[in-house]
Design an enzyme around this catalytic site. Structure first.
Site, PDB file in Angstrom:
ATOM      1  N   SER A 276      13.034  35.427 -41.444  1.00 23.18           N
ATOM      2  CA  SER A 276      12.983  34.398 -40.414  1.00 23.18           C
ATOM      3  C   SER A 276      13.785  34.901 -39.233  1.00 23.18           C
ATOM      4  CB  SER A 276      13.632  33.093 -40.898  1.00 23.18           C
ATOM      5  OG  SER A 276      12.716  32.322 -41.628  1.00 23.18           O
TER       6      SER A 276
ATOM      7  N   GLU B 234      13.907  30.780 -21.136  1.00 27.52           N
ATOM      8  CA  GLU B 234      12.699  29.967 -21.002  1.00 27.52           C
ATOM      9  C   GLU B 234      12.455  29.077 -22.223  1.00 27.52           C
ATOM     10  OE1 GLU B 234      12.926  33.234 -20.743  1.00 27.52           O
ATOM     11  OE2 GLU B 234      12.634  33.649 -18.602  1.00 27.52           O
ATOM     12  N   SER B 235      13.188  29.227 -23.291  1.00 29.56           N
ATOM     13  CA  SER B 235      13.180  28.397 -24.514  1.00 29.56           C
ATOM     14  C   SER B 235      13.351  29.253 -25.779  1.00 29.56           C
ATOM     15  CB  SER B 235      12.002  27.443 -24.620  1.00 29.56           C
ATOM     16  OG  SER B 235      12.159  26.395 -23.658  1.00 29.56           O
TER      17      SER B 235
ATOM     18  N   HIS C 228       8.405  33.631 -38.765  1.00 27.99           N
ATOM     19  CA  HIS C 228       8.637  33.530 -40.213  1.00 27.99           C
ATOM     20  C   HIS C 228       7.564  34.383 -40.864  1.00 27.99           C
ATOM     21  CE1 HIS C 228      11.370  30.251 -39.403  1.00 27.99           C
ATOM     22  NE2 HIS C 228      10.430  29.700 -38.662  1.00 27.99           N
TER      23      HIS C 228
ATOM     24  N   CYS D  68       9.262  27.116 -20.927  1.00 23.49           N
ATOM     25  CA  CYS D  68       9.251  26.089 -19.884  1.00 23.49           C
ATOM     26  C   CYS D  68       9.123  26.758 -18.524  1.00 23.49           C
ATOM     27  CB  CYS D  68      10.498  25.214 -19.969  1.00 23.49           C
ATOM     28  SG  CYS D  68      12.020  26.145 -19.856  1.00 23.49           S
TER      29      CYS D  68
END
Lengths: 132, 132
Positions: B56, B63-64, B69, B84
């Protein structure tokens, strides 16, 4: 046999209490509590405060992840909860988070990840190509 | 005016090269390269190796986020890219990741996050209640 490997719930929290959305310590604590409420196993977490406002954070859990991005200027938080465990109660986390951020409204949508039927189909097709 | 605050692309990679999905160093490097290919600004990254297999990982970007996974036992990786920024090229990251993991097939779906119309609606309703 299971049909999917995991599910990802997109939770949109509208009309949250603005000050909470820019409070890194509160968000960190709330996200960890949400993970515990869902009976997730926490592995690691990381939160980042943006300037002038907004926080991004991730909680890596044994079951996958819980992420958040906040927009205090719009009273809005975007959360997603990815779990590959049927024991984990992501709905409980959603309810907990909606209350914690004092959201006026929440919208959630769950997206299935990793279709077992498709995994089998692609694998069969690869074996076929290999034998041709 | 923008209509949404961000978008989240769910990328499913089927029929990947199994060994790559359990190689933490490779995945870390690949995810950071994908972020760069998308012109994202990397803030932090964290990857975790599960026992006996599966990884993971999260890349926190300005930007986020970009998350992964992996299920080596099913040749499958679930990735999601949340941005974003309209400048960020998440499709480029998707193409890069599909090639890097040598996926036989990819399925992607993009989900809109944070409707500006809904933010306005909830805010107007809160003001109304406050004045009643």
């Amino acid at each position: 046999m299971k049909e999917i490997l995991g599910k990802q719930t997109m939770l949109e929290l509208y009309g949250c209490k603005k000050t909470l959305l820019n409070n890194k310590a509160f968000i960190e604590d709330t996200m960890l509590q949400a993970a515990k409420a869902a009976k997730a196993t926490i592995i690691e977490h990381y939160f980042h405060q943006f300037s002038p406002y907004g926080i991004s954070g991730t909680v890596v859990i044994a079951e996958s992840h819980i992420n958040i991005h906040t927009w205090p200027e719009y009273d809005f938080a975007a959360i997603d909860i990815f779990t590959c465990s049927q024991q984990m109660d992501d709905e409980k986390a959603c309810t907990f988070l909606k209350e914690a951020f004092e959201a006026a409204e929440s919208i959630s949508q769950t997206y299935k990840r990793g279709s077992m039927a498709h995994i089998k189909k692609v694998r069969d097709s690869q074996i076929l190509h290999h034998h041709q």
